[in-house]
Every structure is written in C-alpha cells, then in structure tokens.
Design an enzyme around this catalytic site. Structure first.
Site, PDB file in Angstrom:
ATOM      1  N   ILE A  99       8.710   9.553   7.262  1.00  0.00           N
ATOM      2  CA  ILE A  99       8.359   8.966   8.557  1.00  0.00           C
ATOM      3  C   ILE A  99       8.521   7.461   8.354  1.00  0.00           C
ATOM      4  O   ILE A  99       7.659   6.808   7.769  1.00  0.00           O
ATOM      5  CB  ILE A  99       6.931   9.339   8.985  1.00  0.00           C
ATOM      6  CG1 ILE A  99       6.821  10.855   9.169  1.00  0.00           C
ATOM      7  CG2 ILE A  99       6.561   8.622  10.284  1.00  0.00           C
ATOM      8  CD1 ILE A  99       5.438  11.345   9.590  1.00  0.00           C
ATOM      9  N   PRO A 100       9.655   6.892   8.777  1.00  0.00           N
ATOM     10  CA  PRO A 100      10.116   5.593   8.257  1.00  0.00           C
ATOM     11  C   PRO A 100       9.451   4.374   8.876  1.00  0.00           C
ATOM     12  O   PRO A 100      10.087   3.587   9.591  1.00  0.00           O
ATOM     13  CB  PRO A 100      11.615   5.627   8.562  1.00  0.00           C
ATOM     14  CG  PRO A 100      11.711   6.449   9.807  1.00  0.00           C
ATOM     15  CD  PRO A 100      10.646   7.502   9.692  1.00  0.00           C
ATOM     16  N   CYS A 101       8.184   4.146   8.553  1.00  0.00           N
ATOM     17  CA  CYS A 101       7.513   2.943   9.053  1.00  0.00           C
ATOM     18  C   CYS A 101       8.105   1.678   8.435  1.00  0.00           C
ATOM     19  O   CYS A 101       7.878   0.573   8.950  1.00  0.00           O
ATOM     20  CB  CYS A 101       6.010   3.019   8.805  1.00  0.00           C
ATOM     21  SG  CYS A 101       5.530   3.335   7.102  1.00  0.00           S
ATOM     22  N   HIS A 102       8.879   1.817   7.336  1.00  0.00           N
ATOM     23  CA  HIS A 102       9.520   0.634   6.738  1.00  0.00           C
ATOM     24  C   HIS A 102      10.610   0.063   7.644  1.00  0.00           C
ATOM     25  O   HIS A 102      11.056  -1.060   7.417  1.00  0.00           O
ATOM     26  CB  HIS A 102      10.113   0.991   5.363  1.00  0.00           C
ATOM     27  CG  HIS A 102      11.172   2.036   5.401  1.00  0.00           C
ATOM     28  ND1 HIS A 102      10.889   3.394   5.406  1.00  0.00           N
ATOM     29  CD2 HIS A 102      12.535   1.940   5.436  1.00  0.00           C
ATOM     30  CE1 HIS A 102      12.016   4.081   5.432  1.00  0.00           C
ATOM     31  NE2 HIS A 102      13.033   3.225   5.465  1.00  0.00           N
ATOM     32  N   ARG A 103      11.029   0.797   8.670  1.00  0.00           N
ATOM     33  CA  ARG A 103      12.078   0.317   9.573  1.00  0.00           C
ATOM     34  C   ARG A 103      11.534  -0.523  10.728  1.00  0.00           C
ATOM     35  O   ARG A 103      12.289  -0.899  11.631  1.00  0.00           O
ATOM     36  CB  ARG A 103      12.886   1.502  10.115  1.00  0.00           C
ATOM     37  CG  ARG A 103      13.650   2.255   9.033  1.00  0.00           C
ATOM     38  CD  ARG A 103      14.345   3.491   9.559  1.00  0.00           C
ATOM     39  NE  ARG A 103      14.865   4.301   8.450  1.00  0.00           N
ATOM     40  CZ  ARG A 103      15.189   5.584   8.547  1.00  0.00           C
ATOM     41  NH1 ARG A 103      15.056   6.209   9.697  1.00  0.00           N
ATOM     42  NH2 ARG A 103      15.636   6.240   7.482  1.00  0.00           N
TER      43      ARG A 103
END
Length: 370
Positions: free
Chosen positions: A325-329
C-alpha cells in the site's frame, strides 16, 4: 564543494549518525544496503556487518552507497566485500532454525546446544539481534504456533499437548491461554496470525498474515511497529507467532521480484485492519501508479474534501503495509519528501527504484528497442 543545504538534505535521507554507528558496532544485518562506513585511518569502507575491529566514532564517515564511498576516496574492504550486494542470513541462524523444525515437539536445552558445539549465549545474542527475540522464545512461539494449527485442524487436544512437549495438560493449557488469550478448545474456530521475517536491500521486514490475507508488512526498526502489533492482537483477538502461510510465501517471492526490478505491483490477498476512513485512504494509495507521486491535497480531493490533508497524513501514517500500500508515493505539493515511518532515506530509495523500472519499461517498449 557541495552546498551545505544539499549536504544536509542527503543526511536527512540516511539514518541518524548515532544509529548508524551503533549498527556498525553491533554488526546489525538489518542495515545492510542502507549505508557503508568509511574508516578515515585506513582509507577503506565496509558493510555494517564487517567483522573487522571497529574504529572510534570520530574516525568514521557514512555513505549511502558504495559508489559514494568510492567517490569519497575510500577503497572497498577485502574482508566484507561491500561491493557485493548479497548478504546471506548468518549460518548459525540457519542452523538454529533447522534445529527448531527438527525438534518442533520439544525443547532444545542449553546442554543440547553445547553438544552441537553451539554456545548458548551466542545463540541467544545472534537470535535476538536477527529476530528481536531469543532462540528459546522463538522455539517456544514456533511450538505453540504449530499446536494452534493442529488444534484448528480438529486434532484431539491431548494429542496436540503430547506433540508439543508439555508434560502436563494444565501446563499446556496455561501456556496456550497465556499466548493466544483463549483455551485450546475455543481456539478451534479462531485463526492465528503467523509472522515471518523477510530480508530486503533496505533492511529486514516483518510480514504477518492469516487465512484472510496479508495483515502487515513493516520494516522491523519502525518505531510504530509495537503499536501496530498491539492493534492487530486486540482487534483480531489472537496473538502472533512464527509460522508458514501461503500468503507469506507469496509476499516473500513478490518482494524479491520487486527489489530485483522484475515487478512493481503485487498480486495477493490483502486484509488490512483499519477504520472505514483509513480503508478508503489506503484504497486511494493503491491507485497511484508505480514511478509516479501524488500530493496530500490530491488524496484529500479523491476522498471528497480537499481540506482533509491532515487526516490523510494520519491515515497514511497508520498504514501497516509498507510498499504494497504505497504511502511512499505521497509527497508535498512542492515536490519535497516528507512523512515516511520507515525513514526518508527508504522513501527516496523506493521512489528512485520505481522510476528506474518505469523508465526501463518505457525504453524497451519503443519501436526498434531490443
């Protein structure tokens, strides 16, 4: 000379200096791939796990990659070979894990370890460093995890107790209830949370799953990890034990492909635990394509209220599935990095890694490309 502002920004994208020096002294394998250490007195640079004698703090300079260390005037160490990206699990850890699987129905005592020419204190220390628990604690958790699975398959509790190495029924029942918060009889209908440690180029990660799917994937040094584990135990009303699971096998394989640049998306069931708003927020995160970024304002608009930027930031921070779940984006509107529980240096690495993959794919898709 590099401007001071640029130097400070680069330092922000690495762990704190004291943390890196402590990792170097402790030979902490979770920092492999995150930094290398240059030793001013010798002119060489080393892995965090180098077996050589450790230099004084004032004689160490840290770099984010071997390339930076080379450009800094250092040569690679011949003992730890920091130019080689592969870092296997320590042999002692592999051997101890194999012994646990061979003796899953009983205890391995200190005397038995000594008979195998293994120093018990070394086993405890290395296991604690690598897994965050002692060897005996790992073995006990593994035995009880197998016991729970056996109970859930419908096996008789007396047979399960005998196979778990407990001398008495009351001792087995008390240990079972202490770990899982319920009696063996009531556990037949309750699933277990199974955990595995996964080594990655950015450090070790902890993956947790049950029959529903993946519940958690976090870097083991994240400060919020203990709180997240407590949330899972409380809301799912069970405990977490080492174990094997098809979803854990899948994430281990897919993570390896992700870090190898073979894939940027994941294909396995996810079972996140969160509030309705958090679940909506995480669904929006999953819509951001690899190699791209979005702002908090954009996310707030997708959720129906452009003023909810702070709520979005909190929900992103509560995400228990790093990378997948790409919260780094998600970055600031001005393009700067912020707000990543795993550390900004990891956020930068992940974004750079995904952008390189997308650029490579675009290049290969052009007419005339091989």
């Amino acid at each position: 000379m590099m401007p001071l502002g640029c130097i400070m920004k680069l330092m922000e994208l690495m762990p704190p200096q004291d943390t890196m020096y402590r990792a170097l002294v402790d030979r902490d394998s979770t920092f492999e791939g995150i930094f290398v250490a240059g030793v001013r007195t010798t002119g060489i640079f080393c892995r965090p796990t180098c077996p050589a004698k450790k230099p004084a703090r004032e004689n160490v300079e840290f770099f984010g990659s071997p390339s930076e260390a080379l450009h800094g005037g250092y040569r690679p160490c011949l003992r730890c070979n920091p130019m080689d990206p592969e870092q296997p699990v320590p042999k002692l850890i592999e051997r101890l894990r194999a012994e646990v699987e061979r003796a899953s129905d009983g205890k391995i005592t200190d005397k038995e370890l000594e008979a195998m020419s293994i120093d018990p204190s070394t086993a405890r220390r290395q296991f604690k460093r690598h897994y965050g628990m002692t060897f005996q604690a790992y073995h006990r958790a593994r035995r009880m995890g197998l016991a729970l699975r056996s109970v859930q398959r419908g096996n008789r509790i007396g047979e399960v107790r005998n196979g778990s190495g407990f001398g008495s029924e009351s001792g087995f029942r008390d240990a079972f209830e202490r770990i899982f918060g319920q009696t063996p009889s009531s556990a037949k209908a309750q699933g277990a949370l199974l955990a595995q440690r996964i080594e990655t180029p950015l450090g070790a990660m902890l993956a947790i799953a049950d029959e529903e799917g993946l519940r958690l994937l976090e870097f083991v040094d994240r400060r919020a990890l203990e709180r997240e584990l407590s949330i899972l135990r409380s809301r799912l009303k069970t405990n977490i034990v080492p174990g094997e699971n098809g979803h854990l096998d899948a994430i281990r394989t897919q993570l390896a492909d992700y870090f190898a640049g073979k894939r940027m998306t994941f294909d396995l069931p996810l079972a996140p635990v969160g509030s309705p708003f958090q679940l909506r927020d995480w669904k929006v995160l999953c819509s951001i394509p690899p190699g791209e970024t979005r702002s908090y304002s954009w996310m707030a608009e997708q959720l129906g209220d452009k003023e909810m930027r702070r709520a979005v930031g909190r929900a992103n921070g509560d995400n228990m599935m790093s990378i997948i779940i790409p919260c780094h984006r998600v970055i600031r509107a001005d393009g700067t990095l912020c707000g990543y529980g795993g550390g900004l240096w990891r956020k930068k690495w992940l974004l750079d890694h995904e952008q390189r993959f997308v650029q490579r794919e675009e290049k290969s898709a052009r007419p005339g490309s091989r």
